[in-house]
Design a protein around this motif. Structure first.
Motif, mmCIF file in Angstrom:
data_model
loop_
_atom_site.group_PDB
_atom_site.id
_atom_site.type_symbol
_atom_site.label_atom_id
_atom_site.label_comp_id
_atom_site.label_asym_id
_atom_site.label_seq_id
_atom_site.Cartn_x
_atom_site.Cartn_y
_atom_site.Cartn_z
ATOM 1 N N LEU A 159 0.847 -1.191 0.000
ATOM 2 C CA LEU A 159 0.000 0.000 0.000
ATOM 3 C C LEU A 159 0.883 1.241 0.000
ATOM 4 C CD1 LEU A 159 -2.826 1.333 0.283
ATOM 5 C CD2 LEU A 159 -2.516 1.175 2.768
ATOM 6 N N LEU A 160 0.748 2.070 -1.028
ATOM 7 C CA LEU A 160 1.533 3.294 -1.136
ATOM 8 C C LEU A 160 0.889 4.455 -0.393
ATOM 9 C CD1 LEU A 160 2.355 3.083 -4.956
ATOM 10 C CD2 LEU A 160 3.899 2.558 -3.050
ATOM 11 N N GLY A 161 -0.434 4.491 -0.407
ATOM 12 C CA GLY A 161 -1.144 5.579 0.243
ATOM 13 C C GLY A 161 -2.625 5.522 -0.059
ATOM 14 N N THR A 162 -3.385 6.293 0.675
ATOM 15 C CA THR A 162 -4.838 6.340 0.522
ATOM 16 C C THR A 162 -5.266 7.776 0.257
ATOM 17 O OG1 THR A 162 -5.133 4.455 2.001
ATOM 18 C CG2 THR A 162 -7.056 5.856 1.618
ATOM 19 N N ALA A 163 -6.169 7.934 -0.711
ATOM 20 C CA ALA A 163 -6.663 9.268 -1.074
ATOM 21 C C ALA A 163 -8.179 9.294 -0.976
ATOM 22 C CB ALA A 163 -6.235 9.625 -2.492
ATOM 23 N N PRO A 164 -8.746 10.461 -0.651
ATOM 24 C CA PRO A 164 -10.204 10.593 -0.684
ATOM 25 C C PRO A 164 -10.679 10.815 -2.114
ATOM 26 C CG PRO A 164 -9.211 12.652 0.015
ATOM 27 C CD PRO A 164 -8.076 11.685 -0.174
ATOM 28 N N GLN A 165 -11.710 10.094 -2.498
ATOM 29 C CA GLN A 165 -12.287 10.321 -3.814
ATOM 30 C C GLN A 165 -12.795 11.760 -3.912
ATOM 31 O OE1 GLN A 165 -16.181 8.603 -5.247
ATOM 32 N NE2 GLN A 165 -14.819 7.407 -6.534
ATOM 33 N N ALA A 166 -12.528 12.394 -5.039
ATOM 34 C CA ALA A 166 -12.917 13.794 -5.219
ATOM 35 C C ALA A 166 -14.216 13.889 -6.016
ATOM 36 C CB ALA A 166 -11.815 14.553 -5.953
ATOM 37 N N CYS A 167 -14.992 14.912 -5.705
ATOM 38 C CA CYS A 167 -16.143 15.256 -6.540
ATOM 39 C C CYS A 167 -15.668 16.370 -7.466
ATOM 40 C CB CYS A 167 -17.312 15.743 -5.683
ATOM 41 S SG CYS A 167 -18.804 16.090 -6.661
ATOM 42 N N ASN A 224 -11.740 5.714 -17.833
ATOM 43 C CA ASN A 224 -10.482 6.425 -17.661
ATOM 44 C C ASN A 224 -10.795 7.754 -16.993
ATOM 45 O OD1 ASN A 224 -8.340 8.315 -18.272
ATOM 46 N ND2 ASN A 224 -7.554 6.852 -19.742
ATOM 47 N N SER A 225 -10.107 8.075 -15.905
ATOM 48 C CA SER A 225 -10.434 9.290 -15.160
ATOM 49 C C SER A 225 -10.216 10.549 -15.990
ATOM 50 C CB SER A 225 -9.624 9.363 -13.866
ATOM 51 O OG SER A 225 -8.242 9.471 -14.128
ATOM 52 N N HIS A 226 -9.245 10.532 -16.894
ATOM 53 C CA HIS A 226 -9.028 11.708 -17.737
ATOM 54 C C HIS A 226 -10.242 11.980 -18.628
ATOM 55 C CE1 HIS A 226 -4.937 12.778 -16.693
ATOM 56 N NE2 HIS A 226 -4.590 11.514 -16.761
ATOM 57 N N THR A 227 -10.926 10.924 -19.042
ATOM 58 C CA THR A 227 -12.149 11.107 -19.813
ATOM 59 C C THR A 227 -13.220 11.765 -18.954
ATOM 60 O OG1 THR A 227 -11.629 9.109 -21.084
ATOM 61 C CG2 THR A 227 -13.868 9.945 -21.239
ATOM 62 N N ALA A 228 -13.304 11.367 -17.694
ATOM 63 C CA ALA A 228 -14.262 11.992 -16.779
ATOM 64 C C ALA A 228 -13.964 13.479 -16.630
ATOM 65 C CB ALA A 228 -14.220 11.303 -15.414
ATOM 66 N N GLY A 239 -18.702 14.335 -11.444
ATOM 67 C CA GLY A 239 -18.204 12.977 -11.261
ATOM 68 C C GLY A 239 -17.501 12.779 -9.950
ATOM 69 N N GLY A 240 -17.451 11.533 -9.512
ATOM 70 C CA GLY A 240 -16.664 11.150 -8.351
ATOM 71 C C GLY A 240 -15.524 10.277 -8.831
ATOM 72 N N VAL A 241 -14.290 10.795 -8.813
ATOM 73 C CA VAL A 241 -13.153 10.073 -9.392
ATOM 74 C C VAL A 241 -11.930 10.210 -8.495
ATOM 75 C CG1 VAL A 241 -13.954 10.402 -11.758
ATOM 76 C CG2 VAL A 241 -12.440 12.105 -10.726
ATOM 77 N N GLU A 242 -10.853 9.534 -8.915
ATOM 78 C CA GLU A 242 -9.593 9.656 -8.189
ATOM 79 C C GLU A 242 -9.058 11.087 -8.341
ATOM 80 O OE1 GLU A 242 -6.548 10.206 -9.695
ATOM 81 O OE2 GLU A 242 -7.379 10.270 -11.702
ATOM 82 N N PRO A 243 -8.357 11.591 -7.318
ATOM 83 C CA PRO A 243 -7.960 13.000 -7.328
ATOM 84 C C PRO A 243 -6.590 13.290 -7.931
ATOM 85 C CG PRO A 243 -7.532 12.076 -5.181
ATOM 86 C CD PRO A 243 -8.114 10.957 -6.010
ATOM 87 N N LEU A 244 -5.839 12.275 -8.344
ATOM 88 C CA LEU A 244 -4.475 12.503 -8.805
ATOM 89 C C LEU A 244 -4.396 13.476 -9.979
ATOM 90 C CD1 LEU A 244 -2.508 9.112 -8.759
ATOM 91 C CD2 LEU A 244 -2.022 11.176 -7.461
ATOM 92 N N ALA A 245 -5.340 13.340 -10.916
ATOM 93 C CA ALA A 245 -5.260 14.126 -12.149
ATOM 94 C C ALA A 245 -5.879 15.519 -12.028
ATOM 95 C CB ALA A 245 -5.932 13.367 -13.291
ATOM 96 N N ALA A 246 -6.401 15.872 -10.867
ATOM 97 C CA ALA A 246 -7.161 17.117 -10.738
ATOM 98 C C ALA A 246 -6.343 18.344 -11.126
ATOM 99 C CB ALA A 246 -7.676 17.266 -9.311
#
Length: 298
Positions: A159-167, A224-228, A239-246
């Motif tokens: 486990l590298l880390g945990t992130a909160p899903q972003a809206c 794909n989150s970039h599509t979102a 959308g509710g997606v991973e926050p890395l690409a924000a």
């Protein structure tokens, strides 16, 4: 069962489509379809569900694929060794990562890694989760990195880390004025759905909304989150997606807000458990852990 049928199934899993499998095997798409149909007939269970022109791996298909990969694993390893000998490139580091990880987290890590290992050639394969898992299982990469990476047989997962899903919403959307988005705020809104990806079903947001009795519009589904993010940038949905690409989409007018109750996303890396000691691999994992745990999500 015929070897050619198993090969067709495996190439579909590796490339993600019958078209890709046909290209790899130098046959027509109809030939691949026939091979899979015959294989399913012999197995007496379905490997894929056909939905609106796309293939969705069944649970039985995933279980069967694990056994198929075990049988192909030795051959793949020999091919990889032979290629490295031909290219005189034993000092190669191969990485498979999900799209968002590859475009956001990985560049910083690779930069720091290359500063310490300037003579190591790095090969990066960016895939959906299912294909990332396949590359790890067939030993064509040294390390796999993704959110939701499953704990697989013959691999070591960290486990590298945990992130909160972003809206994520467009900057001029009424909800952009809020610092925290709650399920009731999305009532009647168009919210992007995330399609299942191999072993993972990204449906926790849907369950949360259902538990609160919130009804939404489901006009778009993505893998794909970039599509979102691009759909949100056009004002088509939230959308509710991973926050890395924000941060990559802020200049396109996309903003992210906390969602409560929090939905957590776990980021993992995994390596082959049979892999011998490799100091550069340990260093790479250390850099990954540092980078992801130092991120400020909001």
């Amino acid at each position: 069962m015929k070897f050619r049928q198993l090969e067709a199934f495996r190439y579909i899993m590796i490339t993600g489509s019958m078209v890709g499998a046909a290209t790899q095997m130098h046959v027509t798409q109809s030939a691949i379809s026939r091979l899979i149909r015959d294989l399913e007939y012999n197995l007496k269970f379905k490997l894929f569900e056909r939905k609106q022109g796309s293939l969705e791996l069944t649970r039985a298909g995933l279980q069967f694929y694990e056994s198929v990969e075990e049988n192909f694993l030795g051959l793949d390893r020999l091919e990889n060794i032979a290629r490295d000998i031909r290219e005189n490139s034993t000092d190669v580091f191969r990485v498979a990562a999900g799209h968002s990880v590859a475009t956001t987290l990985l560049p910083q890590v690779v930069g720091r890694f290359s500063a310490k290992h300037p003579n190591t050639r790095i090969s990066i394969h960016s895939h959906r989760l299912a294909q990332t898992v396949m590359r790890l299982q067939n030993a064509s990469v040294d390390i796999a990195i993704a959110s939701g990476l499953p704990n697989l047989q013959n691999t070591k997962r960290l486990l590298l880390g945990t992130a909160p899903q972003a809206c994520i919403i467009r900057h001029d959307h009424p909800l952009a004025k809020k610092s925290v988005i709650e399920p009731e705020d999305l009532s009647g809104q168009s919210v992007i759905g995330i399609m299942p990806d191999g072993p993972m079903h990204w449906d926790e947001l849907d369950r949360t909304l259902a538990d609160r009795g919130v009804t939404i519009k489901r006009n778009y589904e993505i893998n794909n989150s970039h599509t979102a993010y691009s759909l949100v940038a056009q004002g088509l949905a939230s959308g509710g997606v991973e926050p890395l690409a924000a941060h990559l989409w802020r200049h396109h007018g996309v903003v992210q807000r906390r969602f409560e109750p929090q939905i957590s996303i776990n980021y993992y890396c995994a390596i082959q458990s049979r892999q011998g000691p490799r100091p550069e691999l340990d260093h790479f994992i250390h850099l990954l852990t540092e980078e992801i745990r130092n991120l400020d999500w909001f």
